[in-house]
Design an enzyme around this catalytic site. Structure first.
Site, PDB file in Angstrom:
ATOM      1  N   ASP A   1      50.879  35.711  41.958  1.00  0.00           N
ATOM      2  CA  ASP A   1      52.195  35.117  42.178  1.00  0.00           C
ATOM      3  C   ASP A   1      52.159  33.630  41.813  1.00  0.00           C
ATOM      4  O   ASP A   1      51.211  32.917  42.163  1.00  0.00           O
ATOM      5  CB  ASP A   1      52.565  35.293  43.652  1.00  0.00           C
ATOM      6  CG  ASP A   1      53.973  34.852  43.967  1.00  0.00           C
ATOM      7  OD1 ASP A   1      54.915  35.458  43.433  1.00  0.00           O
ATOM      8  OD2 ASP A   1      54.131  33.907  44.759  1.00  0.00           O
TER       9      ASP A   1
ATOM     10  N   GLU B   1      32.550  39.613  37.480  1.00  0.00           N
ATOM     11  CA  GLU B   1      31.519  40.258  38.297  1.00  0.00           C
ATOM     12  C   GLU B   1      31.891  41.713  38.603  1.00  0.00           C
ATOM     13  O   GLU B   1      31.036  42.487  39.050  1.00  0.00           O
ATOM     14  CB  GLU B   1      31.337  39.507  39.620  1.00  0.00           C
ATOM     15  CG  GLU B   1      30.762  38.104  39.490  1.00  0.00           C
ATOM     16  CD  GLU B   1      30.615  37.451  40.866  1.00  0.00           C
ATOM     17  OE1 GLU B   1      30.316  38.181  41.843  1.00  0.00           O
ATOM     18  OE2 GLU B   1      30.815  36.228  40.967  1.00  0.00           O
TER      19      GLU B   1
END
Length: 540
Positions: A202, A262
């Protein structure tokens, strides 16, 4: 088969607004169990994943975009176990799951802010944007809140103002503070370790502010206001130079990308509201070290002619470099496209061709719940308005409730969203009931059936998923481009008007592609496109 690590590149993501999707516990508000119940329907559309708007613990003054606990589910929506069940069900159906992350600000009920506002010396004193008043007691500068009024509220305990780009109850975090950045990255790690496949970020360009707190300049007389806010809002009267889109944000986005890397196969899509949105999209997604995708309001505003769409595509291609866009024509913040673009058009034919155009663009796609049904904007009376944005700017701007009303599943009372006799949190729009899922499910001429055909057609043609795009000249009234990739070249042509048009094909074609449900007539090298029709041709 596309490498699953890059499922998002050209993927179609179905946006779910949890309050309004399905009410499983019969309290008038949608919930996580309700979403899980309807995932078979979502998977049947042919989308690649879902994006869930906020379901985190919140006082709900901005309906979940005011987070008070980033790591738990608001009881209104269920429990963390309910989310885990939903996640497992989605994955079993082959759907990826993206969730909203609202990290630029918190609720004023968040423990961080409760501590920060106590005094100027506590451990989190600088976790939010605090500033002294001017000598006359007025706010530090001229920055405005999107929701109306100054972007500053005075706090008597610290005798300072705090910054809020939205409601006064949504204080902005100070991203210049390394502990704030680390804390928010750690909150995102929590959800990645639970198994989510990505984040919708957002207001991704709102994270940093100008530390000198310089005034924003006005929009010069005669220049266009480009932010995705209504003209009735004075927020659009400023050039937002110092309160958002600061250069420091790029380094944080690199930190975020390192976290995402990751967890292979995860992705990010950022929401950008900016004076130069396409340039910002390019900046934030270029280079492979920041966001994976971003979207702007260029297809979420009123213009929608073929000429305008050509200009947006051309401008993006000029600015984009290796950036990857995510296109949407509707979401939970704007008037539904069937009304915003199609109010004066055929209510069945127009949504189909608009979706055909959207699904053929270069980039990924967000499809907002109900768009596959051709839902029009709901008319919510003032006494039922929930959105604080609408309450402030009524009647010139009626807020965002009209696109957030409950999903109609059946042509019955409450649309099958809540049981009969239960009052939904927003009223069900009576005009939407004949467009309910059950009413369209088995109708081959429905917008729902067209959506499924178009998504299957897109998936069958790799060039439409991940190919390059080159605009072609097919006249002022039509939109045309070539998608090329994976050994395919496809000429895509669209008539988004109520009038028939013809055009000379801009290049030689091999044959018309079938399976999409549209009709056109080729007479030599002249194409006749009836109203609201599209055509795709294989090109050598």
């Amino acid at each position: 088969m596309q490498d699953n690590t890059f499922w998002w590149r050209g993927g179609v993501i179905y946006q779910i607004y949890p309050r309004s999707f399905m009410d499983a516990n019969c309290d008038g508000i949608g919930d996580l169990k309700g979403i899980a119940e309807k995932l078979d329907y979502v998977a049947s559309l042919g989308v690649d994943g879902i994006w869930l708007s906020p379901f985190f613990t919140s006082p709900m003054l901005d309906f979940g975009y005011d987070v008070s606990d980033y790591r738990d589910v608001d009881p209104m929506f269920g429990t963390l176990e309910d989310f885990k069940t939903l996640l497992a069900r989605a994955h079993a159906l082959g759907l990826k799951v993206m969730i909203d992350q609202v990290i630029s600000h918190t609720s004023d009920q968040h423990p961080w802010f409760q501590e920060s506002r106590v005094d100027r010396t506590n451990p989190r004193a600088d976790w939010y944007v605090w500033a002294d008043p001017r000598p006359d007691g007025t706010p530090p500068n001229n920055w405005l809140s999107i929701f109306g009024g100054a972007a500053w509220t005075f706090d008597s305990r610290r005798r300072q103002y705090y910054l809020h780009n939205f409601l006064t109850s949504q204080p902005d975090l100070n991203f210049h503070h390394p502990e704030v950045r680390a804390a928010q990255l750690d909150n995102m790690r929590f959800w990645l370790e639970l198994g989510v496949d990505g984040f919708r970020l957002d207001t991704v360009n709102f994270y940093f502010h100008d530390q000198a707190l310089r005034d924003n300049p006005p929009v010069p007389a005669g220049e266009a206001k480009t932010l995705g806010a209504p003209d009735a809002n004075p927020y659009t009267w400023q050039r937002h130079v110092y309160d958002l889109s600061r250069p420091e944000n790029l380094d944080f986005l690199r930190e975020l990308r390192a976290l995402m890397d990751e967890f292979p196969g995860t992705t990010t899509v950022g929401e950008i509201g900016d004076d130069n949105p396409l340039a910002r999209m390019a900046e934030y997604t270029a280079g492979g070290d920041k966001l994976h995708m971003a979207y702007t309001f260029d297809l979420l505003n009123a213009p929608h002619s073929a000429a305008y769409l050509r200009e947006v595509i051309e401008r993006f291609q000029r600015l984009a470099g290796d950036a990857w866009p995510c296109w949407a024509t509707s979401n939970h913040d704007v008037v539904r496209s069937a009304t915003r673009w199609g109010a004066d058009e055929d209510p069945v034919a127009y949504p189909k061709v608009a979706l055909a155009m959207l699904f053929s663009l270069r980039g990924s796609v967000c499809l907002y719940q109900g768009e596959e049904l051709g839902l029009m904007e709901a008319d919510v009376p003032f006494e039922r308005i929930q959105d604080p944005y609408g309450k402030v700017l009524w009647p010139e701007f009626k807020g965002r409730d009209g696109c957030r009303t409950p999903m109609p599943w059946e042509n019955v009372e409450n649309g099958g969203f809540s049981p009969a006799g239960v009052e939904p949190w927003l009223p069900v729009e009576a005009r939407q009931l004949p467009l309910a899922v059950a009413a369209q499910q088995d109708d081959p001429a429905s917008v729902l059936s067209a959506t499924r055909r178009l998504l299957a057609f897109r998936a069958a043609h790799p060039a439409l998923v991940d190919g390059d795009l080159t605009l072609v000249d097919v006249g002022e009234d039509l939109l045309g481009f070539v998608r090329e990739g994976a050994g395919e070249r496809i000429l895509c042509l669209f008539n988004l008007t109520a009038e028939p048009h013809e055009t000379r094909l801009p290049l030689a074609v091999d044959h018309a592609l079938e399976g999409h449900g549209f009709r056109a007539r080729l007479d030599g090298d002249t194409l006749h496109l009836p109203p609201y029709q599209a055509a795709w041709f294989a090109v050598s």
